[in-house]
Write a protein that holds these residues in place. Sequence first.
Motif, PDB file in Angstrom:
ATOM      1  N   CYS A  22       0.836  -1.214   0.000  1.00  0.00           N
ATOM      2  CA  CYS A  22       0.000   0.000   0.000  1.00  0.00           C
ATOM      3  C   CYS A  22       0.865   1.256   0.000  1.00  0.00           C
ATOM      4  O   CYS A  22       0.527   2.254  -0.638  1.00  0.00           O
ATOM      5  CB  CYS A  22      -0.924  -0.001   1.211  1.00  0.00           C
ATOM      6  SG  CYS A  22      -2.278  -1.189   1.121  1.00  0.00           S
ATOM      7  N   PHE A 144      -1.400   4.588   2.618  1.00  0.00           N
ATOM      8  CA  PHE A 144      -1.325   5.237   1.305  1.00  0.00           C
ATOM      9  C   PHE A 144      -0.714   6.632   1.435  1.00  0.00           C
ATOM     10  O   PHE A 144       0.170   7.009   0.644  1.00  0.00           O
ATOM     11  CB  PHE A 144      -2.722   5.337   0.681  1.00  0.00           C
ATOM     12  CG  PHE A 144      -3.241   4.035   0.152  1.00  0.00           C
ATOM     13  CD1 PHE A 144      -2.994   3.647  -1.161  1.00  0.00           C
ATOM     14  CD2 PHE A 144      -3.976   3.188   0.961  1.00  0.00           C
ATOM     15  CE1 PHE A 144      -3.467   2.439  -1.658  1.00  0.00           C
ATOM     16  CE2 PHE A 144      -4.466   1.981   0.465  1.00  0.00           C
ATOM     17  CZ  PHE A 144      -4.197   1.609  -0.833  1.00  0.00           C
ATOM     18  N   THR A 270      -9.986  -3.190  -5.179  1.00  0.00           N
ATOM     19  CA  THR A 270      -8.573  -3.446  -5.449  1.00  0.00           C
ATOM     20  C   THR A 270      -8.293  -3.463  -6.945  1.00  0.00           C
ATOM     21  O   THR A 270      -7.293  -2.902  -7.401  1.00  0.00           O
ATOM     22  CB  THR A 270      -8.148  -4.790  -4.820  1.00  0.00           C
ATOM     23  OG1 THR A 270      -8.394  -4.761  -3.415  1.00  0.00           O
ATOM     24  CG2 THR A 270      -6.673  -5.056  -5.080  1.00  0.00           C
TER      25      THR A 270
END
Length: 284
Positions: A22, A144, A270
């Motif tokens: 991520c 993120f 995803t």
Amino acid sequence: MNKTQGLISLLRFELPFSAGVCVVMGQILALGMFASVPETILGFFSVFFISASILVLNDYFDVETDKINTPDRPIPSNIVTPSEALLLSIGLMFFGFILSYLISPIALLFTIILSIIGFLYNKEYKQSGLPGNLMVSFSVGMTFIYGGVSVGLFFNNIVWFFGIIAALIDFGEEIAADSMDVEGDLLINSNSLAIKYGKQVALQLSSYIFFFVILLTSIPFILNWLPAVYLVPIAIMDISIAYSSLRLLKSSNNEDEGRKYIRWIYLGSTLGLLVFILMRLLYV
């Protein structure tokens, strides 16, 4: 299983690996290309070690519960002692802090915050219901954003957008998953929304969160952050979320079906993100 294998199994390798991925995704979202090798390595492994540290700490605090539910885990099976697990967790955390410090002071601050949240969640908030759900989803979104921080782009709009989207999707999934696990959660005195207010209320709230996510995905186009070509991956994400959310609302009496649609939301989101990142690499 010997002690070395037991210590390694405490890390649950696939989960910290996913956290590190991520971070790398966040770097690509910020830069429109892969970061340099040193930035990629430092970003990935700093969060990998912090995540692994939190997971080891989870086994440390859950030892009494694991004696009943998963007696073959390293600590309840006496392969690893609680003190050894605690030392491993502290060591992993230390390495994570060192690597994040090598990136920047802001990166170090992020990993300290993640560690504090992980500690509090494991020690006090795992069965708290909504507060625990928020802590987990906040941490997911931070990975993120940390990717942007690790390449010096803390205020990048696209990174923050996907960080918030990831946090909200995970938040909705946490609430929905709790509604599928009521029987098990009752045994551990969980205070989940599904237990307090009923499965249907929890599923309705999760669906509201998912449809709010769909509304949010229009923002980058309204504000001209992204060209129209990026509507393709966003559409993949939105359609998957919308369809699965509607089906999820009707699954309060069928846990297996509910878990299936929660999985679909995860997989669709995803896939949309991966297509977005691929396009980001090609079009910047």
